[in-house]
Design a protein around this motif. Sequence first.
Motif, PDB file in Angstrom:
ATOM      1  N   ASN B  31       0.782  -1.226   0.008  1.00 15.88           N
ATOM      2  CA  ASN B  31      -0.067  -0.035   0.103  1.00 15.88           C
ATOM      3  C   ASN B  31       0.850   1.002  -0.057  1.00 15.88           C
ATOM      4  OD1 ASN B  31      -2.446  -1.562   0.419  1.00 15.88           O
ATOM      5  ND2 ASN B  31      -1.866  -1.847   2.548  1.00 15.88           N
ATOM      6  N   PHE B  33       0.297   5.615  -0.277  1.00 16.90           N
ATOM      7  CA  PHE B  33      -0.798   6.692   0.085  1.00 16.90           C
ATOM      8  C   PHE B  33       0.017   8.100  -0.367  1.00 16.90           C
ATOM      9  CE2 PHE B  33      -3.279   4.219   2.523  1.00 16.90           C
ATOM     10  CZ  PHE B  33      -2.609   3.204   2.706  1.00 16.90           C
ATOM     11  N   TYR B  35      -0.947  12.098   0.543  1.00 16.84           N
ATOM     12  CA  TYR B  35      -1.918  12.993   1.463  1.00 16.84           C
ATOM     13  C   TYR B  35      -1.342  14.393   1.073  1.00 16.84           C
ATOM     14  CZ  TYR B  35      -3.192   9.060   4.637  1.00 16.84           C
ATOM     15  OH  TYR B  35      -3.621   7.867   4.980  1.00 16.84           O
ATOM     16  N   PHE B  48      -4.747   6.561  -3.246  1.00 14.69           N
ATOM     17  CA  PHE B  48      -3.943   5.472  -2.535  1.00 14.69           C
ATOM     18  C   PHE B  48      -3.865   4.134  -3.620  1.00 14.69           C
ATOM     19  CE2 PHE B  48      -6.981   2.211  -1.232  1.00 14.69           C
ATOM     20  CZ  PHE B  48      -8.238   2.949  -0.834  1.00 14.69           C
ATOM     21  N   LEU B  90       2.442  14.793   1.437  1.00 18.07           N
ATOM     22  CA  LEU B  90       3.181  13.616   2.312  1.00 18.07           C
ATOM     23  C   LEU B  90       2.788  12.277   1.773  1.00 18.07           C
ATOM     24  CD1 LEU B  90       1.983  14.996   5.789  1.00 18.07           C
ATOM     25  CD2 LEU B  90       4.453  14.742   5.083  1.00 18.07           C
ATOM     26  N   SER B  94       2.448   1.468   3.737  1.00 21.04           N
ATOM     27  CA  SER B  94       2.269   0.254   4.600  1.00 21.04           C
ATOM     28  C   SER B  94       2.224  -1.135   3.970  1.00 21.04           C
ATOM     29  CB  SER B  94       0.906   0.630   5.502  1.00 21.04           C
ATOM     30  OG  SER B  94      -0.279   0.446   4.665  1.00 21.04           O
ATOM     31  N   THR B 101      -4.677  -2.846   6.428  1.00 23.10           N
ATOM     32  CA  THR B 101      -3.241  -2.220   6.322  1.00 23.10           C
ATOM     33  C   THR B 101      -2.590  -2.433   7.573  1.00 23.10           C
ATOM     34  OG1 THR B 101      -4.365  -0.192   7.022  1.00 23.10           O
ATOM     35  CG2 THR B 101      -3.954  -0.354   4.846  1.00 23.10           C
ATOM     36  N   GLY B 102      -1.268  -2.461   7.732  1.00 21.07           N
ATOM     37  CA  GLY B 102      -0.374  -2.726   8.830  1.00 21.07           C
ATOM     38  C   GLY B 102       0.243  -1.244   9.168  1.00 21.07           C
ATOM     39  N   GLU B 103       1.128  -1.018   9.752  1.00 20.96           N
ATOM     40  CA  GLU B 103       1.942   0.078  10.148  1.00 20.96           C
ATOM     41  C   GLU B 103       2.146   1.261   9.139  1.00 20.96           C
ATOM     42  OE1 GLU B 103       5.025  -0.285  12.985  1.00 20.96           O
ATOM     43  OE2 GLU B 103       5.027   1.815  13.550  1.00 20.96           O
ATOM     44  N   LEU B 104       1.815   2.495   9.503  1.00 18.52           N
ATOM     45  CA  LEU B 104       1.911   3.352   8.308  1.00 18.52           C
ATOM     46  C   LEU B 104       3.250   4.035   8.634  1.00 18.52           C
ATOM     47  CD1 LEU B 104       0.143   4.824   6.097  1.00 18.52           C
ATOM     48  CD2 LEU B 104      -0.636   6.401   7.482  1.00 18.52           C
ATOM     49  N   PHE B 105       4.084   4.158   7.420  1.00 17.89           N
ATOM     50  CA  PHE B 105       5.477   5.098   7.340  1.00 17.89           C
ATOM     51  C   PHE B 105       5.221   6.343   6.469  1.00 17.89           C
ATOM     52  CE2 PHE B 105       7.645   2.343  10.102  1.00 17.89           C
ATOM     53  CZ  PHE B 105       6.949   0.891   9.921  1.00 17.89           C
ATOM     54  N   PHE B 106       5.582   7.179   6.855  1.00 22.49           N
ATOM     55  CA  PHE B 106       5.637   8.559   6.028  1.00 22.49           C
ATOM     56  C   PHE B 106       7.181   8.990   5.407  1.00 22.49           C
ATOM     57  CE2 PHE B 106       1.522  10.240   6.115  1.00 22.49           C
ATOM     58  CZ  PHE B 106       0.893   9.711   7.343  1.00 22.49           C
ATOM     59  N   GLY B 107       7.105   9.680   4.560  1.00 22.73           N
ATOM     60  CA  GLY B 107       8.233  10.337   4.131  1.00 22.73           C
ATOM     61  C   GLY B 107       8.486  11.521   4.753  1.00 22.73           C
ATOM     62  N   GLU B 108       9.340  12.291   4.283  1.00 24.39           N
ATOM     63  CA  GLU B 108       9.769  13.740   4.968  1.00 24.39           C
ATOM     64  C   GLU B 108       8.951  14.886   4.334  1.00 24.39           C
ATOM     65  OE1 GLU B 108      14.548  13.706   5.587  1.00 24.39           O
ATOM     66  OE2 GLU B 108      13.838  13.654   3.719  1.00 24.39           O
TER      67      GLU B 108
END
Lengths: 108, 115
Positions: B31, B33, B35, B48, B90, B94, B101-108
Amino acid sequence: GIQVEQSPPDLILQEGANSTLRCNFSDSVNNLQWFHQNPWGQLINLFYIPSGTKQNGRLSATTVATERYSLLYISSSQTTDSGVYFCAVGTGGNQFYFGTGTSLTVIP
Amino acid sequence: DVKVTQSSRYLVKRTGEKVFLECVQDMDHENMFWYRQDPGLGLRLIYFSYDVKMKEKGDIPEGYSVSREKKERFSLILESASTNQTSMYLCASSPATGLGTGELFFGEGSRLTVL
Protein backbone atom coordinates in the motif's frame (compact mmCIF):
# COMPACT_ATOMS: atom_id res chain seq x y z
CA GLY A 1 -16.05 7.26 7.44
CA ILE A 2 -14.94 6.94 11.01
CA GLN A 3 -14.62 10.10 13.11
CA VAL A 4 -11.42 10.68 15.05
CA GLU A 5 -11.27 13.39 17.69
CA GLN A 6 -8.18 14.49 19.56
CA SER A 7 -7.98 16.56 22.70
CA PRO A 8 -6.81 18.99 23.74
CA PRO A 9 -6.21 20.85 20.47
CA ASP A 10 -3.42 22.90 22.04
CA LEU A 11 -1.24 22.34 25.06
CA ILE A 12 1.52 24.43 26.59
CA LEU A 13 3.75 22.84 29.21
CA GLN A 14 6.69 23.80 31.31
CA GLU A 15 9.71 21.59 30.72
CA GLY A 16 9.60 18.63 33.07
CA ALA A 17 5.81 18.45 33.28
CA ASN A 18 3.72 15.43 32.36
CA SER A 19 0.82 15.38 29.92
CA THR A 20 -1.90 13.13 28.54
CA LEU A 21 -3.23 13.38 25.01
CA ARG A 22 -6.48 11.70 24.08
CA CYS A 23 -7.83 10.18 20.86
CA ASN A 24 -11.49 9.15 20.60
CA PHE A 25 -12.84 7.26 17.61
CA SER A 26 -16.40 6.55 16.55
CA ASP A 27 -16.25 2.92 15.44
CA SER A 28 -14.32 -0.31 15.93
CA VAL A 29 -10.75 -0.20 14.70
CA ASN A 30 -8.06 -2.78 14.10
CA ASN A 31 -5.22 -0.34 13.59
CA LEU A 32 -4.23 2.69 15.66
CA GLN A 33 -1.06 4.70 15.51
CA TRP A 34 0.37 7.77 17.21
CA PHE A 35 2.67 10.11 15.28
CA HIS A 36 4.74 13.15 16.15
CA GLN A 37 5.12 15.75 13.42
CA ASN A 38 8.48 17.41 13.78
CA PRO A 39 9.16 21.08 12.93
CA TRP A 40 10.23 20.09 9.40
CA GLY A 41 6.90 18.43 8.73
CA GLN A 42 7.78 14.75 8.84
CA LEU A 43 5.47 12.41 10.74
CA ILE A 44 7.48 10.16 13.01
CA ASN A 45 5.99 6.89 14.21
CA LEU A 46 5.59 6.75 17.98
CA PHE A 47 3.35 3.75 18.59
CA TYR A 48 1.46 1.16 16.63
CA ILE A 49 -1.13 0.23 19.25
CA PRO A 50 -4.51 -1.16 18.18
CA SER A 51 -4.98 -2.41 21.75
CA GLY A 52 -3.14 -2.66 25.03
CA THR A 53 -0.29 -0.63 26.46
CA LYS A 54 3.20 0.13 25.19
CA GLN A 55 6.07 2.17 26.54
CA ASN A 56 9.08 3.72 24.88
CA GLY A 57 11.25 5.76 27.19
CA ARG A 58 9.32 8.78 28.47
CA LEU A 59 6.38 8.03 26.21
CA SER A 60 3.70 5.46 26.68
CA ALA A 61 0.34 4.74 25.09
CA THR A 62 -2.78 2.84 25.97
CA THR A 63 -5.64 1.87 23.68
CA VAL A 64 -8.97 0.63 25.05
CA ALA A 65 -10.56 -0.57 21.84
CA THR A 66 -13.84 -1.60 23.45
CA GLU A 67 -14.34 1.96 24.73
CA ARG A 68 -12.99 3.55 21.55
CA TYR A 69 -10.19 5.68 22.85
CA SER A 70 -6.44 5.84 23.10
CA LEU A 71 -4.17 7.88 25.37
CA LEU A 72 -0.62 9.08 24.83
CA TYR A 73 1.37 9.91 27.94
CA ILE A 74 4.41 12.13 27.87
CA SER A 75 6.41 12.28 31.09
CA SER A 76 9.13 14.75 32.02
CA SER A 77 8.53 16.72 28.85
CA GLN A 78 11.42 18.29 26.97
CA THR A 79 11.51 21.12 24.45
CA THR A 80 12.19 18.56 21.73
CA ASP A 81 8.76 17.06 22.42
CA SER A 82 7.17 20.17 20.91
CA GLY A 83 5.21 19.66 17.73
CA VAL A 84 1.91 18.21 16.64
CA TYR A 85 0.77 14.77 17.75
CA PHE A 86 -1.60 12.85 15.50
CA CYS A 87 -3.68 9.79 16.08
CA ALA A 88 -4.63 7.66 13.05
CA VAL A 89 -6.95 4.68 12.92
CA GLY A 90 -7.75 1.97 10.39
CA THR A 91 -10.88 -0.14 10.20
CA GLY A 92 -9.85 -3.07 8.05
CA GLY A 93 -9.85 -1.47 4.65
CA ASN A 94 -6.96 0.30 2.99
CA GLN A 95 -7.54 3.71 4.46
CA PHE A 96 -6.47 5.50 7.60
CA TYR A 97 -8.44 8.22 9.34
CA PHE A 98 -6.57 10.99 11.10
CA GLY A 99 -7.47 13.24 13.98
CA THR A 100 -6.81 16.95 13.68
CA GLY A 101 -3.90 16.74 16.09
CA THR A 102 -2.75 18.17 19.42
CA SER A 103 -0.24 20.98 19.15
CA LEU A 104 2.21 20.74 22.05
CA THR A 105 4.58 23.51 23.06
CA VAL A 106 7.12 22.81 25.78
CA ILE A 107 8.74 25.92 27.19
CA PRO A 108 12.07 25.88 29.03
CA ASP B 1 14.29 0.58 9.19
CA VAL B 2 11.57 1.42 6.72
CA LYS B 3 12.48 4.30 4.52
CA VAL B 4 10.06 6.35 2.45
CA THR B 5 11.81 8.89 0.29
CA GLN B 6 10.17 11.85 -1.40
CA SER B 7 12.04 13.36 -4.30
CA SER B 8 11.84 17.02 -3.36
CA ARG B 9 11.52 18.74 0.02
CA TYR B 10 10.65 22.14 -1.45
CA LEU B 11 9.28 23.08 -4.86
CA VAL B 12 8.16 26.35 -6.38
CA LYS B 13 6.10 26.12 -9.57
CA ARG B 14 4.09 28.47 -11.77
CA THR B 15 0.36 28.24 -12.35
CA GLY B 16 -0.36 25.86 -15.23
CA GLU B 17 2.85 23.87 -14.93
CA LYS B 18 2.80 20.09 -14.75
CA VAL B 19 4.24 18.90 -11.46
CA PHE B 20 5.55 15.46 -10.55
CA LEU B 21 6.04 14.39 -6.95
CA GLU B 22 7.89 11.11 -6.59
CA CYS B 23 7.86 8.71 -3.68
CA VAL B 24 9.91 5.54 -3.21
CA GLN B 25 9.72 3.00 -0.39
CA ASP B 26 12.24 0.27 0.31
CA MET B 27 10.21 -2.25 2.32
CA ASP B 28 8.19 -4.00 -0.36
CA HIS B 29 4.93 -2.55 0.99
CA GLU B 30 1.79 -3.22 -0.98
CA ASN B 31 0.00 0.00 0.00
CA MET B 32 1.10 3.52 -0.81
CA PHE B 33 -0.69 6.80 -0.12
CA TRP B 34 -0.57 10.48 -1.00
CA TYR B 35 -1.93 13.01 1.48
CA ARG B 36 -1.98 16.77 1.56
CA GLN B 37 -1.82 18.74 4.77
CA ASP B 38 -3.15 22.25 5.18
CA PRO B 39 -3.48 24.38 8.32
CA GLY B 40 -6.79 23.76 10.03
CA LEU B 41 -7.73 20.92 7.68
CA GLY B 42 -5.45 18.16 8.89
CA LEU B 43 -4.33 15.34 6.60
CA ARG B 44 -6.55 14.59 3.64
CA LEU B 45 -6.14 11.57 1.41
CA ILE B 46 -5.67 12.30 -2.29
CA TYR B 47 -5.10 8.81 -3.72
CA PHE B 48 -3.91 5.46 -2.58
CA SER B 49 -2.65 2.34 -4.30
CA TYR B 50 -2.83 -1.24 -3.02
CA ASP B 51 -0.88 -2.85 -5.84
CA VAL B 52 1.08 -2.08 -8.98
CA LYS B 53 -1.08 -0.24 -11.52
CA MET B 54 -3.97 -0.16 -9.03
CA LYS B 55 -5.25 3.08 -7.58
CA GLU B 56 -8.23 4.39 -5.73
CA LYS B 57 -9.45 7.91 -5.19
CA GLY B 58 -9.29 9.34 -1.74
CA ASP B 59 -11.21 12.29 -0.37
CA ILE B 60 -9.81 15.03 -2.61
CA PRO B 61 -8.63 13.58 -5.95
CA GLU B 62 -9.73 16.51 -8.13
CA GLY B 63 -6.82 18.10 -9.95
CA TYR B 64 -4.49 15.17 -9.26
CA SER B 65 -3.54 11.89 -10.87
CA VAL B 66 -1.19 9.11 -9.79
CA SER B 67 1.00 6.45 -11.29
CA ARG B 68 2.30 3.21 -9.86
CA GLU B 69 4.29 1.33 -12.46
CA LYS B 70 6.57 -0.37 -9.93
CA LYS B 71 5.77 -1.61 -6.46
CA GLU B 72 8.27 0.67 -4.76
CA ARG B 73 7.34 3.90 -6.52
CA PHE B 74 4.18 5.99 -6.33
CA SER B 75 4.01 9.28 -8.19
CA LEU B 76 1.59 12.17 -7.73
CA ILE B 77 0.93 14.34 -10.77
CA LEU B 78 -0.57 17.79 -10.89
CA GLU B 79 -1.54 18.14 -14.55
CA SER B 80 -1.92 21.91 -14.38
CA ALA B 81 -0.87 23.36 -11.07
CA SER B 82 -3.07 25.98 -9.45
CA THR B 83 -2.47 28.26 -6.50
CA ASN B 84 -4.96 26.32 -4.36
CA GLN B 85 -2.67 23.32 -4.65
CA THR B 86 -0.02 25.08 -2.60
CA SER B 87 0.38 22.68 0.29
CA MET B 88 2.49 20.13 2.11
CA TYR B 89 2.32 16.75 0.35
CA LEU B 90 3.02 13.61 2.33
CA CYS B 91 3.66 10.16 0.92
CA ALA B 92 3.24 7.04 3.05
CA SER B 93 3.41 3.29 2.72
CA SER B 94 2.17 0.30 4.69
CA PRO B 95 2.16 -3.46 4.34
CA ALA B 96 -1.03 -5.34 3.58
CA THR B 97 -2.15 -7.64 6.38
CA GLY B 98 -5.03 -10.02 6.85
CA LEU B 99 -6.88 -7.23 8.64
CA GLY B 100 -6.26 -4.52 6.06
CA THR B 101 -3.30 -2.24 6.41
CA GLY B 102 -0.36 -2.58 8.76
CA GLU B 103 1.78 0.14 10.24
CA LEU B 104 1.93 3.34 8.23
CA PHE B 105 5.27 5.04 7.49
CA PHE B 106 5.70 8.55 6.10
CA GLY B 107 8.26 10.29 3.98
CA GLU B 108 9.73 13.67 4.89
CA GLY B 109 7.11 15.63 2.98
CA SER B 110 7.25 17.91 -0.05
CA ARG B 111 6.27 21.53 0.41
CA LEU B 112 4.87 22.85 -2.87
CA THR B 113 4.29 26.51 -3.60
CA VAL B 114 2.38 27.43 -6.76
CA LEU B 115 2.75 31.06 -7.84
